[in-house]
Design a protein around this motif. Structure first.
Motif, PDB file in Angstrom:
ATOM      1  N   LYS A 101       0.833  -1.206   0.000  1.00  0.00           N
ATOM      2  CA  LYS A 101       0.000   0.000   0.000  1.00  0.00           C
ATOM      3  C   LYS A 101       0.867   1.256   0.000  1.00  0.00           C
ATOM      4  O   LYS A 101       0.557   2.236  -0.700  1.00  0.00           O
ATOM      5  N   LYS A 144      -4.300  14.234  12.353  1.00  0.00           N
ATOM      6  CA  LYS A 144      -5.422  13.581  11.676  1.00  0.00           C
ATOM      7  C   LYS A 144      -5.706  14.190  10.301  1.00  0.00           C
ATOM      8  O   LYS A 144      -6.624  13.751   9.610  1.00  0.00           O
ATOM      9  N   ASN A 165      -4.101   8.115   8.229  1.00  0.00           N
ATOM     10  CA  ASN A 165      -4.955   9.013   7.438  1.00  0.00           C
ATOM     11  C   ASN A 165      -4.948   8.656   5.948  1.00  0.00           C
ATOM     12  O   ASN A 165      -4.936   9.519   5.082  1.00  0.00           O
ATOM     13  N   MET A 166      -4.929   7.350   5.679  1.00  0.00           N
ATOM     14  CA  MET A 166      -4.956   6.884   4.292  1.00  0.00           C
ATOM     15  C   MET A 166      -6.117   5.923   4.120  1.00  0.00           C
ATOM     16  O   MET A 166      -6.340   5.038   4.937  1.00  0.00           O
ATOM     17  N   SER A 167      -6.842   6.079   3.018  1.00  0.00           N
ATOM     18  CA  SER A 167      -7.968   5.186   2.731  1.00  0.00           C
ATOM     19  C   SER A 167      -7.468   3.938   2.016  1.00  0.00           C
ATOM     20  O   SER A 167      -6.388   3.924   1.446  1.00  0.00           O
ATOM     21  N   PRO A 186      -2.108  12.542   5.091  1.00  0.00           N
ATOM     22  CA  PRO A 186      -1.582  11.173   4.958  1.00  0.00           C
ATOM     23  C   PRO A 186      -0.104  11.129   5.347  1.00  0.00           C
ATOM     24  O   PRO A 186       0.714  11.861   4.785  1.00  0.00           O
ATOM     25  N   LYS A 210       0.900   4.196  -2.812  1.00  0.00           N
ATOM     26  CA  LYS A 210       0.718   5.613  -2.494  1.00  0.00           C
ATOM     27  C   LYS A 210       1.884   6.448  -3.010  1.00  0.00           C
ATOM     28  O   LYS A 210       1.687   7.565  -3.524  1.00  0.00           O
TER      29      LYS A 210
END
Length: 294
Positions: free
Chosen positions: A150, A260, A292-294, A263, A154
């Motif tokens: 991941k 928060k 803070n990453m989806s 990312p 990113k």
């Protein structure tokens, strides 16, 4: 991440080390710096520890530099040089490490995190053999491959990556992970001497020439970490404009882990018992923490 009572012994060791380095053999000056450092820590113990540990370290550094009257502007300059030279020597021995693959993102990531051992604030007696063994260990330690994948996704997708350095020496290893992304990287360093952390002065000898990355920014601060409220405007703007922040080392985790709004990928070895407990890890484990990453 707030400090706690368990941070005091480490901070006390920092205070004594600062006194010795800053006094340059003057016993009276050493005593005054050490005594002042202990008074600062006594005040810290009365506050309930509202700040991250690196903020209290900065108080000790500022005190030592003030009492020393600037005679030793960078107490860690010799150790920075040793760290960088050690890392450069280690780089020539990477082919001796089973599992090392320069074409593998995971391999370069493991090396970058293993470089976090080059921290004289914690491992004052580190030598070539110890460092090499730590790097070898890094290629055998458990690592969440899904998290690594991941992070690579990113980094590949990001157009503007903000890389926050940690220690000298470690930065030499970071270069191999940064290299494929360097044209979309902004490199961030400490603005003042802060333990063994890298500043602009040590970048070139670590392999980062003037055209290596998109930009280099200083945080204009001497906290051995990143406290947004005390960083300079250029740093803050570059941080905010990035798609992804990568923060190396424990101190950057300690000071940024509660954010928060952005990312952030934290890469470090879990060395400190307080941090080990905070992330529910085993000592000297490789930490790749995405926030803070989806």
């Amino acid at each position: 991440m707030r400090a706690c009572i368990e941070c005091l012994p480490c901070l006390a060791r920092n205070a004594i080390d600062l006194a010795r380095k800053s006094a340059q053999g003057d016993p009276d000056l050493e005593q005054r710096i050490a005594a002042g450092g202990m008074r600062i820590l006594a005040e810290v113990a009365e506050t309930g520890y509202p700040l991250p540990p690196p903020c209290y370290a900065r108080k000790l550094i500022d005190h030592a530099l003030l009492v020393g009257d600037g005679a030793v502007p960078d107490p860690w300059a010799p150790e920075k040089k040793i760290s960088t030279e050690l890392a450069l020597k280690l780089m020539t021995k990477l082919d001796e490490i089973p599992g090392w693959d320069p074409d593998s993102f995971e391999s370069r990531l493991r090396l970058s995190v293993a470089g976090n051992i080059l921290d004289f604030a914690i491992y004052a007696d580190l030598d070539m053999a110890d460092a090499m063994e730590t790097i070898r260990e890094a290629f055998t330690k458990p690592l969440d491959t899904a998290t690594v994948a991941k992070l690579k996704e990113k980094m590949d997708a990001a157009e503007n990556i903000f890389w926050i350095f940690d220690n000298c020496g470690e930065a030499v290893f970071d270069r191999l992970l940064i290299e494929p992304y360097r044209k979309k990287m902004t490199l961030a360093v400490r603005g003042k001497p802060a333990f063994n952390d890298i500043t602009v002065a040590e970048l070139e000898e670590s392999g980062y020439g003037p055209d290596f990355a998109r930009a280099v920014v200083s945080n204009d601060d001497g906290v051995p970490g990143v406290v947004p409220e005390t960083c300079g405007q250029t740093f803050a703007e570059a941080f905010a404009a990035s798609d992804l922040v990568i923060a190396k080392g424990q101190a950057n985790f300690e000071t940024l882990s509660d954010r928060k709004d952005h990312p952030i990928a934290f890469l470090f070895l879990a060395k400190c018992p307080v941090v080990v407990r905070e992330v529910n890890a085993t000592p000297r484990s490789i930490q790749v923490i995405l926030r803070n990453m989806s």
